[in-house]
Design a protein around this motif. Structure first.
Motif, PDB file in Angstrom:
ATOM      1  N   VAL A  51       0.838  -1.204   0.000  1.00 40.44           N
ATOM      2  CA  VAL A  51       0.000   0.000   0.000  1.00 40.44           C
ATOM      3  C   VAL A  51       0.871   1.251   0.000  1.00 40.44           C
ATOM      4  O   VAL A  51       0.557   2.242  -0.676  1.00 40.44           O
ATOM      5  CB  VAL A  51      -0.947  -0.004   1.223  1.00 40.44           C
ATOM      6  CG1 VAL A  51      -1.686   1.327   1.327  1.00 40.44           C
ATOM      7  CG2 VAL A  51      -1.939  -1.146   1.122  1.00 40.44           C
ATOM      8  N   ALA A  52       1.973   1.223   0.734  1.00 46.08           N
ATOM      9  CA  ALA A  52       2.868   2.376   0.774  1.00 46.08           C
ATOM     10  C   ALA A  52       3.514   2.628  -0.584  1.00 46.08           C
ATOM     11  O   ALA A  52       3.735   3.785  -0.965  1.00 46.08           O
ATOM     12  CB  ALA A  52       3.945   2.156   1.836  1.00 46.08           C
ATOM     13  N   ILE A  53       3.805   1.562  -1.323  1.00 42.74           N
ATOM     14  CA  ILE A  53       4.414   1.706  -2.655  1.00 42.74           C
ATOM     15  C   ILE A  53       3.393   2.243  -3.661  1.00 42.74           C
ATOM     16  O   ILE A  53       3.678   3.181  -4.425  1.00 42.74           O
ATOM     17  CB  ILE A  53       4.979   0.356  -3.140  1.00 42.74           C
ATOM     18  CG1 ILE A  53       6.163  -0.066  -2.264  1.00 42.74           C
ATOM     19  CG2 ILE A  53       5.411   0.448  -4.601  1.00 42.74           C
ATOM     20  CD1 ILE A  53       6.674  -1.451  -2.558  1.00 42.74           C
ATOM     21  N   ILE A  54       2.197   1.654  -3.677  1.00 44.20           N
ATOM     22  CA  ILE A  54       1.166   2.064  -4.646  1.00 44.20           C
ATOM     23  C   ILE A  54       0.535   3.394  -4.261  1.00 44.20           C
ATOM     24  O   ILE A  54       0.223   4.225  -5.098  1.00 44.20           O
ATOM     25  CB  ILE A  54       0.088   0.965  -4.762  1.00 44.20           C
ATOM     26  CG1 ILE A  54       0.719  -0.323  -5.279  1.00 44.20           C
ATOM     27  CG2 ILE A  54      -1.044   1.412  -5.679  1.00 44.20           C
ATOM     28  CD1 ILE A  54      -0.247  -1.480  -5.355  1.00 44.20           C
ATOM     29  N   GLY A  55       0.348   3.582  -2.955  1.00 41.56           N
ATOM     30  CA  GLY A  55      -0.277   4.802  -2.456  1.00 41.56           C
ATOM     31  C   GLY A  55      -1.571   4.493  -1.742  1.00 41.56           C
ATOM     32  O   GLY A  55      -2.269   3.525  -2.095  1.00 41.56           O
ATOM     33  N   PRO A  56      -1.919   5.289  -0.735  1.00 44.77           N
ATOM     34  CA  PRO A  56      -3.169   5.064   0.014  1.00 44.77           C
ATOM     35  C   PRO A  56      -4.384   5.177  -0.897  1.00 44.77           C
ATOM     36  O   PRO A  56      -4.383   5.928  -1.862  1.00 44.77           O
ATOM     37  CB  PRO A  56      -3.156   6.190   1.058  1.00 44.77           C
ATOM     38  CG  PRO A  56      -1.733   6.624   1.147  1.00 44.77           C
ATOM     39  CD  PRO A  56      -1.159   6.440  -0.226  1.00 44.77           C
ATOM     40  N   GLY A  57      -5.402   4.424  -0.583  1.00 47.10           N
ATOM     41  CA  GLY A  57      -6.622   4.463  -1.366  1.00 47.10           C
ATOM     42  C   GLY A  57      -7.130   3.073  -1.678  1.00 47.10           C
ATOM     43  O   GLY A  57      -6.526   2.056  -1.311  1.00 47.10           O
ATOM     44  N   LEU A  58      -8.252   3.013  -2.367  1.00 50.08           N
ATOM     45  CA  LEU A  58      -8.890   1.740  -2.665  1.00 50.08           C
ATOM     46  C   LEU A  58      -8.036   0.872  -3.587  1.00 50.08           C
ATOM     47  O   LEU A  58      -7.953  -0.347  -3.396  1.00 50.08           O
ATOM     48  CB  LEU A  58     -10.257   1.988  -3.307  1.00 50.08           C
ATOM     49  CG  LEU A  58     -11.093   0.749  -3.615  1.00 50.08           C
ATOM     50  CD1 LEU A  58     -11.422  -0.008  -2.341  1.00 50.08           C
ATOM     51  CD2 LEU A  58     -12.374   1.145  -4.348  1.00 50.08           C
ATOM     52  N   THR A  59      -7.359   1.485  -4.568  1.00 50.53           N
ATOM     53  CA  THR A  59      -6.542   0.704  -5.494  1.00 50.53           C
ATOM     54  C   THR A  59      -5.411  -0.008  -4.775  1.00 50.53           C
ATOM     55  O   THR A  59      -5.192  -1.214  -4.958  1.00 50.53           O
ATOM     56  CB  THR A  59      -5.971   1.614  -6.596  1.00 50.53           C
ATOM     57  OG1 THR A  59      -7.036   2.231  -7.307  1.00 50.53           O
ATOM     58  CG2 THR A  59      -5.119   0.802  -7.565  1.00 50.53           C
ATOM     59  N   GLY A  60      -4.679   0.731  -3.956  1.00 51.39           N
ATOM     60  CA  GLY A  60      -3.587   0.124  -3.213  1.00 51.39           C
ATOM     61  C   GLY A  60      -4.072  -0.959  -2.272  1.00 51.39           C
ATOM     62  O   GLY A  60      -3.420  -2.000  -2.103  1.00 51.39           O
TER      63      GLY A  60
END
Length: 235
Positions: free
Chosen positions: A136-145
């Protein structure tokens, strides 16, 4: 003795049916309440009104307000939307990926089974929660991550369940009969093995849906969860 056992079995079936019906009613009520949230409450769940802070439950605010004046009933309804979304979307990816991997590994065997199981072992060797946070930290906060992290990490359980069932079914008489009749490999896997192999993983899916909501709450505490403003539909 037999009469007592029969009576006990009948009672257990009735209790199980009652529990199932009660669970379906409660779940259905929450789904309906979440879907009709804009009709059930006029308040914005994220609107701050310090003048109405910490009000007691009343006709205007059924559950009162919090420390910054947000209506608690509205927050419960709109929060249910997010929880239901996380519960449903959070298990679809892992279930599909894990079922595919487990089915291929269990039926194919050989080198393909070895490679897929080594990938599974590498994935499961990392601490579950730490790996989710890292993705999640790599992709970014949110539903996608959130959804990507669950798919990458959580597929292993479904893969192991489906693989173990597939290994047993592969040597079953009806599968051997299908091979003798000349059925194609894809037909045997999808029409004969898969419907029987996903029973245990489907049961686990119900429990996993609850665990994904707990995980989402934990990520929210760390500031890595879905944005309530974007998902609430009330902004």
């Amino acid at each position: 003795m037999r009469s007592a056992l029969s009576t006990s079995a009948t009672w257990l079936r009735k209790e199980a049916s009652a529990a199932l019906i009660a669970g379906l009613v409660i779940t259905g009520a929450w789904v309906i309440a979440a879907a009709l949230a804009p009709l059930l409450t006029p308040y914005d769940p994220i609107a701050v009104n310090v003048v109405k802070a910490t009000l007691a439950p009343s006709a205007d605010h059924l559950l009162g307000t919090d420390s910054v004046g947000r209506d608690i009933f509205a927050r419960v309804l709109y929060g249910a939307r997010i929880d239901l979304l996380m519960a449903v979307a959070g298990v679809i990816g892992p279930f599909l990926l894990g079922t595919l991997v487990g089915l291929l590994a269990g039926y194919s065997g050989g080198w393909l089974d070895g490679i897929l199981m080594r990938i599974l072992e590498v994935t499961i060797s990392f601490p579950y929660f730490v790996l989710v946070i890292a993705i999640v930290a790599i992709i970014g906060p949110g539903l996608t991550g959130y959804l990507v992290s669950l798919t990458v990490v959580n597929w292993v359980t479904y893969a192991r369940l489906v693989r173990s069932e597939t290994l047993v079914l592969t040597n079953a008489d009806f599968i051997l009969a299908a091979r003798v009749l000349g059925y194609r490999r894809r037909r045997i896997m999808l029409r004969h093995i898969l419907p029987n192999a996903i029973v245990s993983s489907s049961v686990f899916l119900m429990t996993d849906a609850v665990l994904t909501v707990v995980l989402g709450s934990s990520l929210g505490f760390l500031g890595l969860a879905c944005s309530r403003r974007r998902l609430s539909g009330a902004s």
